[in-house]
Design a protein around this motif. Structure first.
Motif, PDB file in Angstrom:
ATOM      1  N   TRP A  80       1.568 -18.330  -1.451  1.00 36.04           N
ATOM      2  CA  TRP A  80       1.647 -16.730  -1.322  1.00 36.04           C
ATOM      3  C   TRP A  80       1.961 -16.018  -2.283  1.00 36.04           C
ATOM      4  CZ3 TRP A  80      -0.761 -15.015   3.079  1.00 36.04           C
ATOM      5  CH2 TRP A  80      -0.612 -16.111   4.165  1.00 36.04           C
ATOM      6  N   THR A  81       1.598 -14.830  -2.449  1.00 39.44           N
ATOM      7  CA  THR A  81       2.187 -13.856  -3.587  1.00 39.44           C
ATOM      8  C   THR A  81       3.003 -12.916  -2.702  1.00 39.44           C
ATOM      9  OG1 THR A  81       0.524 -14.096  -5.178  1.00 39.44           O
ATOM     10  CG2 THR A  81       1.936 -12.089  -5.423  1.00 39.44           C
ATOM     11  N   PRO A 104      19.777   1.664  11.042  1.00 39.05           N
ATOM     12  CA  PRO A 104      19.097   0.367  10.831  1.00 39.05           C
ATOM     13  C   PRO A 104      18.185   0.815   9.179  1.00 39.05           C
ATOM     14  CG  PRO A 104      17.988   1.735  12.413  1.00 39.05           C
ATOM     15  CD  PRO A 104      19.421   2.212  12.067  1.00 39.05           C
ATOM     16  N   GLN A 105      18.111  -0.150   8.538  1.00 39.58           N
ATOM     17  CA  GLN A 105      17.276   0.001   7.429  1.00 39.58           C
ATOM     18  C   GLN A 105      16.196  -0.991   7.649  1.00 39.58           C
ATOM     19  OE1 GLN A 105      19.438  -0.114   3.445  1.00 39.58           O
ATOM     20  NE2 GLN A 105      17.643   1.050   2.333  1.00 39.58           N
ATOM     21  N   TYR A 106      14.940  -0.372   7.197  1.00 38.71           N
ATOM     22  CA  TYR A 106      13.848  -1.471   7.350  1.00 38.71           C
ATOM     23  C   TYR A 106      12.981  -1.559   6.243  1.00 38.71           C
ATOM     24  CZ  TYR A 106      13.852   0.526  12.215  1.00 38.71           C
ATOM     25  OH  TYR A 106      14.330   0.579  13.439  1.00 38.71           O
ATOM     26  N   SER A 107      12.306  -2.856   6.067  1.00 41.25           N
ATOM     27  CA  SER A 107      11.823  -3.151   4.811  1.00 41.25           C
ATOM     28  C   SER A 107      10.390  -3.916   5.294  1.00 41.25           C
ATOM     29  CB  SER A 107      12.337  -4.265   4.084  1.00 41.25           C
ATOM     30  OG  SER A 107      12.585  -5.498   4.680  1.00 41.25           O
ATOM     31  N   TRP A 108       9.252  -3.766   4.568  1.00 38.99           N
ATOM     32  CA  TRP A 108       7.915  -4.456   4.497  1.00 38.99           C
ATOM     33  C   TRP A 108       8.095  -5.723   3.831  1.00 38.99           C
ATOM     34  CZ3 TRP A 108       4.672  -3.736   8.468  1.00 38.99           C
ATOM     35  CH2 TRP A 108       4.412  -2.426   8.950  1.00 38.99           C
ATOM     36  N   PHE A 109       7.682  -6.929   4.486  1.00 38.28           N
ATOM     37  CA  PHE A 109       7.556  -8.007   3.571  1.00 38.28           C
ATOM     38  C   PHE A 109       6.142  -8.298   3.453  1.00 38.28           C
ATOM     39  CE2 PHE A 109       7.719 -12.937   3.102  1.00 38.28           C
ATOM     40  CZ  PHE A 109       8.295 -12.724   1.898  1.00 38.28           C
ATOM     41  N   SER A 110       5.705  -8.391   2.453  1.00 32.85           N
ATOM     42  CA  SER A 110       3.909  -8.305   2.274  1.00 32.85           C
ATOM     43  C   SER A 110       3.825  -9.955   1.498  1.00 32.85           C
ATOM     44  CB  SER A 110       3.548  -7.581   1.236  1.00 32.85           C
ATOM     45  OG  SER A 110       3.570  -6.215   1.568  1.00 32.85           O
ATOM     46  N   MET A 111       2.755 -10.811   2.068  1.00 36.72           N
ATOM     47  CA  MET A 111       2.454 -11.927   1.778  1.00 36.72           C
ATOM     48  C   MET A 111       0.767 -11.818   1.490  1.00 36.72           C
ATOM     49  SD  MET A 111       4.628 -13.749   4.492  1.00 36.72           S
ATOM     50  CE  MET A 111       4.546 -11.941   5.224  1.00 36.72           C
ATOM     51  N   GLU A 112       0.329 -12.251   0.297  1.00 35.00           N
ATOM     52  CA  GLU A 112      -0.987 -12.238   0.164  1.00 35.00           C
ATOM     53  C   GLU A 112      -1.719 -13.374  -0.529  1.00 35.00           C
ATOM     54  OE1 GLU A 112      -2.425  -9.119  -2.879  1.00 35.00           O
ATOM     55  OE2 GLU A 112      -0.231  -8.953  -3.025  1.00 35.00           O
ATOM     56  N   GLN A 113      -3.092 -13.867  -0.378  1.00 34.56           N
ATOM     57  CA  GLN A 113      -3.729 -14.969  -0.927  1.00 34.56           C
ATOM     58  C   GLN A 113      -5.144 -14.497  -1.386  1.00 34.56           C
ATOM     59  OE1 GLN A 113      -3.561 -18.794   0.554  1.00 34.56           O
ATOM     60  NE2 GLN A 113      -1.883 -18.552   1.696  1.00 34.56           N
ATOM     61  N   VAL A 114      -5.547 -14.947  -2.532  1.00 38.65           N
ATOM     62  CA  VAL A 114      -6.923 -14.661  -2.905  1.00 38.65           C
ATOM     63  C   VAL A 114      -7.588 -16.127  -2.509  1.00 38.65           C
ATOM     64  CG1 VAL A 114      -8.571 -14.009  -4.459  1.00 38.65           C
ATOM     65  CG2 VAL A 114      -6.523 -12.904  -3.986  1.00 38.65           C
ATOM     66  N   HIS A 201      -9.571 -11.741  -0.031  1.00 43.45           N
ATOM     67  CA  HIS A 201      -8.301 -11.219  -0.196  1.00 43.45           C
ATOM     68  C   HIS A 201      -7.801 -11.082   1.188  1.00 43.45           C
ATOM     69  CE1 HIS A 201      -5.339  -8.393  -1.088  1.00 43.45           C
ATOM     70  NE2 HIS A 201      -4.874  -9.239  -2.199  1.00 43.45           N
ATOM     71  N   PHE A 202      -6.668 -11.942   1.371  1.00 45.11           N
ATOM     72  CA  PHE A 202      -5.961 -11.760   2.616  1.00 45.11           C
ATOM     73  C   PHE A 202      -4.487 -11.385   2.332  1.00 45.11           C
ATOM     74  CE2 PHE A 202      -3.129 -13.426   5.771  1.00 45.11           C
ATOM     75  CZ  PHE A 202      -3.991 -13.517   7.023  1.00 45.11           C
ATOM     76  N   LEU A 203      -4.116 -10.380   3.200  1.00 42.62           N
ATOM     77  CA  LEU A 203      -2.997  -9.493   2.901  1.00 42.62           C
ATOM     78  C   LEU A 203      -2.315  -9.314   4.189  1.00 42.62           C
ATOM     79  CD1 LEU A 203      -1.533  -7.167   0.064  1.00 42.62           C
ATOM     80  CD2 LEU A 203      -1.431  -6.639   2.457  1.00 42.62           C
ATOM     81  N   HIS A 204      -0.940  -9.538   4.675  1.00 40.56           N
ATOM     82  CA  HIS A 204      -0.403  -9.060   5.769  1.00 40.56           C
ATOM     83  C   HIS A 204       1.026  -8.678   5.415  1.00 40.56           C
ATOM     84  CE1 HIS A 204       0.539 -13.379   7.262  1.00 40.56           C
ATOM     85  NE2 HIS A 204       1.291 -13.088   6.065  1.00 40.56           N
ATOM     86  N   ARG A 205       1.426  -7.808   6.176  1.00 40.96           N
ATOM     87  CA  ARG A 205       2.639  -7.160   5.894  1.00 40.96           C
ATOM     88  C   ARG A 205       3.505  -7.147   7.419  1.00 40.96           C
ATOM     89  NH1 ARG A 205       3.667  -1.985   2.727  1.00 40.96           N
ATOM     90  NH2 ARG A 205       3.030  -0.846   4.566  1.00 40.96           N
ATOM     91  N   THR A 217      10.326  -9.989  11.144  1.00 40.66           N
ATOM     92  CA  THR A 217       9.318 -10.207  12.206  1.00 40.66           C
ATOM     93  C   THR A 217       8.459 -11.508  11.508  1.00 40.66           C
ATOM     94  OG1 THR A 217       8.844  -7.975  12.587  1.00 40.66           O
ATOM     95  CG2 THR A 217       7.085  -9.331  13.342  1.00 40.66           C
ATOM     96  N   LEU A 218       8.287 -12.333  12.379  1.00 39.55           N
ATOM     97  CA  LEU A 218       7.755 -13.831  12.033  1.00 39.55           C
ATOM     98  C   LEU A 218       6.224 -13.924  12.150  1.00 39.55           C
ATOM     99  CD1 LEU A 218      10.589 -16.131  13.320  1.00 39.55           C
ATOM    100  CD2 LEU A 218      10.398 -14.989  10.890  1.00 39.55           C
ATOM    101  N   PHE A 219       5.774 -14.664  11.663  1.00 38.23           N
ATOM    102  CA  PHE A 219       4.281 -14.955  11.745  1.00 38.23           C
ATOM    103  C   PHE A 219       4.006 -16.465  11.846  1.00 38.23           C
ATOM    104  CE2 PHE A 219       4.132 -15.256   7.239  1.00 38.23           C
ATOM    105  CZ  PHE A 219       3.041 -15.923   6.954  1.00 38.23           C
ATOM    106  N   ALA A 220       2.596 -16.870  12.318  1.00 32.27           N
ATOM    107  CA  ALA A 220       2.364 -18.433  12.203  1.00 32.27           C
ATOM    108  C   ALA A 220       0.875 -18.437  12.395  1.00 32.27           C
ATOM    109  CB  ALA A 220       3.048 -18.912  13.267  1.00 32.27           C
TER     110      ALA A 220
END
Length: 233
Positions: A80-81, A104-114, A201-205, A217-220
């Motif tokens: 992943w990038t 609270p301090q929030y952040s987006w964590f992005s993961m992508e693949q091509v 191109h697959f990207l989720h945040r 927030t987790l994913f699977a």
């Protein structure tokens, strides 16, 4: 086996009757690559979790963290990038003169693949003429982190990796009054998308929250699967 026999085997096992299958292709290599029906994403579950098992409950510390805030979850993100966007504090709705101890301090964590569809074993004639279904599926953790905790952006790209032939975006809103802490499914099927698709191109945040402790927030089980099915126009 002869080249013709490998071609016939691919046609039979993937039910490709009626799909373009040029004799010039190396059908043994295509069969070995198994491009149809398998997940083309690398490392689809970096947290080591499965949608078939409930997500883990958050660890609530007895003593607040005294270290610097965290904005990126743990995991093996090979393939992943990744990137992190730390969001500014939200002070809206706080009356003037109120003393604030912590926000609270929030952040987006992005993961992508091509995904390179030809490198995975698919061939141009199949993609351009038959246009098999490209099925996207993802699972993210229901949480109370925020009303907006997940985004999905998927694009079908041309050979130059910049031309967008089709795309799909999902930005769900969470109901914070209900909490069942389960996996939520997000899915989409690309069909009749037109000629020229060569990459996905697959990207989720996913949104994280830091307030005395880190709450991700987790994913699977993310997946990009090309199915040997043509949807009628």
């Amino acid at each position: 086996m002869s080249a013709a026999e490998w071609k016939k085997r691919c046609e039979a096992e993937w039910s490709l009757h009626g799909a373009p299958m040029p004799d010039s292709l190396d059908w043994k290599s295509i069969y070995d690559a198994k491009p149809l029906g398998r997940n083309l994403l690398r490392n689809p579950s970096p947290h080591g979790l499965s949608k078939d098992t409930p997500p883990p409950e958050a660890d609530l510390p007895e003593v607040p963290s005294r270290g610097p805030p965290r904005f990126q979850p743990d995991g093996d993100f090979t393939g992943w990038t990744t990137s992190t966007e730390v969001l500014p504090y939200d002070t809206s709705g706080i009356p003037e003169g109120v003393v604030i101890c912590a926000l609270p301090q929030y952040s987006w964590f992005s993961m992508e693949q091509v995904v390179d569809l030809k490198a995975e074993g698919l061939w141009e004639e199949l993609l351009d003429e038959f246009q098999p279904e490209i099925v996207i599926q993802d699972w993210y953790e229901e949480s109370q982190v925020h009303e907006s905790i997940y985004e999905l952006h998927v694009k079908l790209l041309g050979a130059d990796k910049t031309t967008v032939i089709s795309e799909h975006t999902v930005k769900p809103t969470e109901d914070l009054s209900v909490y069942s802490h389960t996996w939520k499914e997000v899915s989409h099927v690309f069909s009749n998308y037109g000629a020229g698709v060569r990459y996905v191109h697959f990207l989720h945040r996913l949104k994280n929250n830091f307030l005395n402790a880190f709450f991700p927030t987790l994913f699977a089980c993310s997946s990009v699967i090309v199915k040997p099915i043509k949807t009628s126009s």
